[in-house]
Design a protein around this motif. Structure first.
Motif, PDB file in Angstrom:
ATOM      1  N   LYS A  63      -0.367   9.690   7.259  1.00 56.55           N
ATOM      2  CA  LYS A  63      -1.531   9.223   6.504  1.00 56.55           C
ATOM      3  C   LYS A  63      -1.219   7.893   5.813  1.00 56.55           C
ATOM      4  CE  LYS A  63      -5.624   9.725   4.712  1.00 56.55           C
ATOM      5  NZ  LYS A  63      -6.701   9.118   5.440  1.00 56.55           N
ATOM      6  N   ASP A  64       0.000   7.754   5.315  1.00 52.20           N
ATOM      7  CA  ASP A  64       0.406   6.503   4.669  1.00 52.20           C
ATOM      8  C   ASP A  64       0.364   5.346   5.665  1.00 52.20           C
ATOM      9  OD1 ASP A  64       1.478   4.866   2.544  1.00 52.20           O
ATOM     10  OD2 ASP A  64       3.385   4.917   3.649  1.00 52.20           O
ATOM     11  N   ASP A  67      -3.207   4.306   6.289  1.00 49.55           N
ATOM     12  CA  ASP A  67      -3.748   3.456   5.221  1.00 49.55           C
ATOM     13  C   ASP A  67      -3.283   2.014   5.371  1.00 49.55           C
ATOM     14  OD1 ASP A  67      -5.040   5.659   4.165  1.00 49.55           O
ATOM     15  OD2 ASP A  67      -3.463   6.085   2.694  1.00 49.55           O
ATOM     16  N   LYS A  70      -5.163   0.448   8.307  1.00 50.92           N
ATOM     17  CA  LYS A  70      -6.539   0.120   7.894  1.00 50.92           C
ATOM     18  C   LYS A  70      -6.559  -1.186   7.112  1.00 50.92           C
ATOM     19  CE  LYS A  70      -8.603   4.693   7.535  1.00 50.92           C
ATOM     20  NZ  LYS A  70      -9.124   5.716   6.609  1.00 50.92           N
ATOM     21  N   HIS A  71      -5.570  -1.367   6.252  1.00 46.47           N
ATOM     22  CA  HIS A  71      -5.501  -2.576   5.441  1.00 46.47           C
ATOM     23  C   HIS A  71      -5.360  -3.821   6.320  1.00 46.47           C
ATOM     24  CE1 HIS A  71      -4.597  -5.168   2.061  1.00 46.47           C
ATOM     25  NE2 HIS A  71      -3.526  -5.597   2.708  1.00 46.47           N
TER      26      HIS A  71
END
Length: 133
Positions: A63-64, A67, A70-71
């Motif tokens: 999940k990290d 993220d 996505k950034h």
């Protein structure tokens, strides 16, 4: 009464072990992140312009990492659009050519993420749909 108390303490000791196992499983879960909307553009084929539409998904381990991906999605999308716009009919005509394109796209996405994050973060790149017209 002693049996009930013994069972109670056994459950207290076993509970955290089950919770730790579930946490480890969630940490090792594979995630797929779809670049939406699809990548659409054109490439040159002789005198005519041709069009492509690519639905791309990235396989990510945590999940990290998702993220972080996505950034950096705008930079990843730019890199992929530039790669697709350099293609020709020969580089998109066969299954082997499409696989080479997929490998090159994965390499470039990883390269971008290594430059920005210090790690590749993406395990694989998949074409959910690749339309050439």
């Amino acid at each position: 009464m002693k049996r009930i108390i013994s069972l109670f303490f056994c459950f207290l000791l076993v509970g955290p072990a089950f919770a730790q196992g579930a946490a480890d499983e969630a940490a090792n879960q594979t995630l797929y992140y779809a670049l939406a909307p699809a990548l659409v553009g054109n490439y040159s084929s002789g005198e005519r312009l041709k069009y492509y539409k690519a639905d791309v998904a990235l396989r990510i381990a945590s999940k990290d990492a998702e993220d972080r991906v996505k950034h950096h999605e705008p930079l990843i999308r730019n890199q992929l659009v530039m790669l697709f716009s350099q293609q020709t009919d020969e580089t998109l005509s066969s299954l082997e050519a499409k696989e080479q394109l997929r490998q090159e796209a994965l390499r470039q996405v990883r390269e971008v993420l290594v430059q920005e994050e210090g790690k590749p973060l993406v395990e694989d790149l998949l074409f959910n749909n690749l339309i050439i017209q």
